[in-house]
Design an enzyme around this catalytic site. Sequence first.
Site, short mmCIF file in Angstrom:
data_model
loop_
_atom_site.label_atom_id
_atom_site.label_comp_id
_atom_site.label_asym_id
_atom_site.label_seq_id
_atom_site.Cartn_x
_atom_site.Cartn_y
_atom_site.Cartn_z
N ARG A 5 0.84 -1.20 0.00
CA ARG A 5 0.00 0.00 0.00
C ARG A 5 0.88 1.24 0.00
O ARG A 5 1.69 1.44 0.91
CB ARG A 5 -0.91 0.00 1.22
N SER A 53 17.25 12.37 1.06
CA SER A 53 17.26 11.78 -0.27
C SER A 53 18.45 12.32 -1.04
O SER A 53 18.79 13.50 -0.93
CB SER A 53 15.97 12.11 -1.03
N ASP A 77 22.65 16.95 -9.84
CA ASP A 77 22.12 17.99 -10.73
C ASP A 77 22.09 19.34 -10.03
O ASP A 77 22.36 20.38 -10.65
CB ASP A 77 20.70 17.62 -11.17
N GLY A 110 12.33 12.88 -1.58
CA GLY A 110 11.98 12.66 -2.98
C GLY A 110 12.94 13.33 -3.93
O GLY A 110 14.16 13.26 -3.78
N GLY A 164 18.62 15.30 -16.10
CA GLY A 164 19.72 16.15 -15.65
C GLY A 164 19.58 17.62 -15.99
O GLY A 164 19.62 18.49 -15.12
N GLY A 165 19.43 17.93 -17.28
CA GLY A 165 19.37 19.34 -17.68
C GLY A 165 18.17 20.07 -17.13
O GLY A 165 18.27 21.24 -16.75
#
Length: 307
Positions: free
Chosen positions: A30, A249, A255, A290, A41-42
Site C-alpha cells: 500500500r 534523499s 544535478d 523525494g 539532468g538538464g
Amino acid sequence: MMSKIVTLTINPAVDKNTKFEGLVAEHKIRCEQPVYDAGGGGINVSKAINRLGGESIAFFPAGGPIGDLLKDLVKKENVLFETVETVAWTRENFIAVDSATNAQYRFGMPSPELTLEELEEILAKVKNRNPEILVVSGSLPENLSSIIFKRISEIFGENKPKIIVDTSGDALKYALECGAYLIKPNHKELAKLLGLEKIESSQVESAAKAIIEKYKCEIVVVSMGPDGAMLFNNDQTHFVAAPKVEKKSTVGAGDSMVGGMVWALSQNLPLSDVLKWGVACGSAATMNEGTQLFKREDAECLYESKI
C-alpha cells in the site's frame, strides 16, 4: 536570439515518488498518494538555476501523455523551455521510500529511442538560441550517445559555447573529444576515462590534470559524494568538504551541484566560489525528500557557513 544559459536533456523523465511501510515479496504494498516531478539532468539544472534567481532555457524531447505531463511540471517550476515532440513516449521513473526503515528504492526506466531527425530538430533549436553556456546533463539514448557531442561541435563550429557535461560511460569521453569546457565525473568515471579500474584519493589530482592535458578541457570537477568535491584547472586546485546535514534523499543532488556551479560561473565568480556554490546546492538537495532538489535558503545558509 541569444540566451546566456541553455540546458539540454536528451533523456528526460517524469519522476513518480511515493512512500510505503514494509517491503514484503508477493504482498500487495500500500503506497501513499504519489508526487510527480519533472526529471532529467538538464531540466533539474535549470530548476536549480531558477531557484538561485538565475535564468536558463531548458530544451528536451517530449512524447505521449507522459511528455505532456512533463511539460506541465516544468511550467509549474517557472522554467522557460522548448521541446521537440517525439514518436516515443517520455519515460517514467519510480522512487519509493520505506517509512519503516527510511530505505529508498529507485527504479530507473530505460530510455526511449530518439530518432536522428528528432535529435537534429532539437539541436537546431538550441543553436538558434546561441547560448554562452550549454549544459548537457543526464543519461543519453544508447542509439545516439556516440554522435550527440560530435553533432553539437559540428553545428556550432568555431562559435561553440562553453559546454558543461554531466553524463557517464563512453558519452563522457566523446564529450571531451569534442571540446567539453567542464566535466563532473566521480572517482569511477575519472578512472574509466584514463583506462584504469580505479584510482585512490591521493591520485585524483594527477588524474584530473591528465584529463585536462589530454583533452584540453578547461575545468574538471570531481564529485566525491559525502566527502565533498575538488575542482581543477591548469593552475588552480580547490577542495570543499561536504557539510554535515541530515540526509533524506540523494536524488537530484548531483544535478543541484551542477546547477549551483553553472549559476556561479554565469555570475563570473571565482572558481573557489563556483565549487562552494556547487557543494552547497548539492548538499542542500539531500535535506529534502523525494526529488525536490533544494530550497534556496538552505543553499545560501550552507554557502555562508563557509563550507
